[in-house]
Design a protein around this motif. Structure first.
Motif, PDB file in Angstrom:
ATOM      1  N   LYS A  91       0.833  -1.201   0.000  1.00 46.45           N
ATOM      2  CA  LYS A  91       0.000   0.000   0.000  1.00 46.45           C
ATOM      3  C   LYS A  91       0.873   1.259   0.000  1.00 46.45           C
ATOM      4  O   LYS A  91       0.601   2.216  -0.727  1.00 46.45           O
ATOM      5  N   ALA A  92       1.941   1.260   0.787  1.00 45.21           N
ATOM      6  CA  ALA A  92       2.856   2.415   0.824  1.00 45.21           C
ATOM      7  C   ALA A  92       3.491   2.648  -0.539  1.00 45.21           C
ATOM      8  O   ALA A  92       3.646   3.796  -0.977  1.00 45.21           O
ATOM      9  N   TYR A  93       3.846   1.573  -1.221  1.00 45.91           N
ATOM     10  CA  TYR A  93       4.415   1.697  -2.565  1.00 45.91           C
ATOM     11  C   TYR A  93       3.393   2.322  -3.522  1.00 45.91           C
ATOM     12  O   TYR A  93       3.719   3.226  -4.293  1.00 45.91           O
ATOM     13  N   ILE A  94       2.157   1.853  -3.475  1.00 45.20           N
ATOM     14  CA  ILE A  94       1.111   2.388  -4.357  1.00 45.20           C
ATOM     15  C   ILE A  94       0.844   3.856  -4.021  1.00 45.20           C
ATOM     16  O   ILE A  94       0.600   4.672  -4.916  1.00 45.20           O
ATOM     17  N   MET A  95       0.944   4.223  -2.759  1.00 50.29           N
ATOM     18  CA  MET A  95       0.772   5.629  -2.374  1.00 50.29           C
ATOM     19  C   MET A  95       1.916   6.477  -2.935  1.00 50.29           C
ATOM     20  O   MET A  95       1.718   7.633  -3.320  1.00 50.29           O
ATOM     21  N   LYS A  96       3.100   5.896  -3.002  1.00 52.18           N
ATOM     22  CA  LYS A  96       4.237   6.597  -3.601  1.00 52.18           C
ATOM     23  C   LYS A  96       3.992   6.810  -5.096  1.00 52.18           C
ATOM     24  O   LYS A  96       4.315   7.866  -5.645  1.00 52.18           O
ATOM     25  N   VAL A  97       3.400   5.828  -5.746  1.00 51.70           N
ATOM     26  CA  VAL A  97       3.034   5.969  -7.153  1.00 51.70           C
ATOM     27  C   VAL A  97       2.049   7.135  -7.307  1.00 51.70           C
ATOM     28  O   VAL A  97       2.157   7.923  -8.248  1.00 51.70           O
ATOM     29  N   MET A  98       1.117   7.264  -6.363  1.00 56.82           N
ATOM     30  CA  MET A  98       0.156   8.378  -6.408  1.00 56.82           C
ATOM     31  C   MET A  98       0.885   9.718  -6.309  1.00 56.82           C
ATOM     32  O   MET A  98       0.526  10.672  -7.016  1.00 56.82           O
ATOM     33  N   CYS A  99       1.918   9.796  -5.472  1.00 59.78           N
ATOM     34  CA  CYS A  99       2.721  11.027  -5.385  1.00 59.78           C
ATOM     35  C   CYS A  99       3.385  11.333  -6.725  1.00 59.78           C
ATOM     36  O   CYS A  99       3.409  12.490  -7.162  1.00 59.78           O
TER      37      CYS A  99
END
Length: 185
Positions: A91-99
């Protein structure tokens, strides 16, 4: 169906393509300090995501270099694909993708706004992934299923299902057993 210069960098990153970029584009990206924007902490992400905004991207059907993907790669893609990551790490990785997508959106407004709609679609898809990983529900699953064309491949979609349903430990064991079986065959 998505089909533009942004499609491959946005669906295939991080470890499924290689890039060669014109020097003047690299200089422009660095002179404008885009490398300091959220999510662009790795050079391949920075240049791979931004190159389509500066001109035509072509596909060259040959290997530019060869490298080994392993558990200590910076991108940690192997960790996610072999279910060694936790649900929170995914989830943290996907949130980084959102950034990265938010930064890309800001840059596109400055450089070439024709991609604004496509970036918005990828942001919606990425948000759907975050919601799905945060809370497995039939509604979240259906929404993500409708947006599955934005995944790089079926394995990524299946991986999100496995992580969302907290089955990553079991999936890792199945992969280990399958690997051991193949060795003894």
């Amino acid at each position: 169906v998505v089909a533009s210069a942004l499609h491959n960098p946005l669906t295939m990153w991080p470890s499924r393509y290689q890039t060669g970029i014109k020097r003047e584009i690299l200089v422009t990206i660095l002179e404008r300090y885009y490398d300091r924007m959220a999510g662009f902490d790795f050079h391949d992400v920075l240049f791979g995501f931004l190159a389509p905004l500066f001109g035509k991207v072509i596909k060259v059907d040959c290997i530019l270099d060869s490298h080994r993907i392993h558990r200590n790669n910076v991108t940690k893609s192997v960790k996610n694909k072999s279910f060694l990551a936790t649900k929170e790490e995914r989830k943290a990785y996907i949130m980084k993708v959102m950034c990265r997508l938010s930064s890309l959106e800001k840059i596109a407004e400055e450089v070439d706004s024709k991609y604004k709609e496509e970036i918005a679609k990828f942001k919606n898809f990425t948000n759907s992934r975050i919601n799905f990983l945060s809370s497995f529900s039939f509604n979240n699953f259906c929404k993500l299923y409708k947006e599955r064309q934005f995944y790089a491949d079926k394995k990524e979609f299946i991986g999100d299902i496995i992580y969302s349903t907290n089955l990553s430990k079991m999936a890792r064991k199945v992969i280990e057993v399958r690997g051991n079986y193949a060795k003894h065959k």
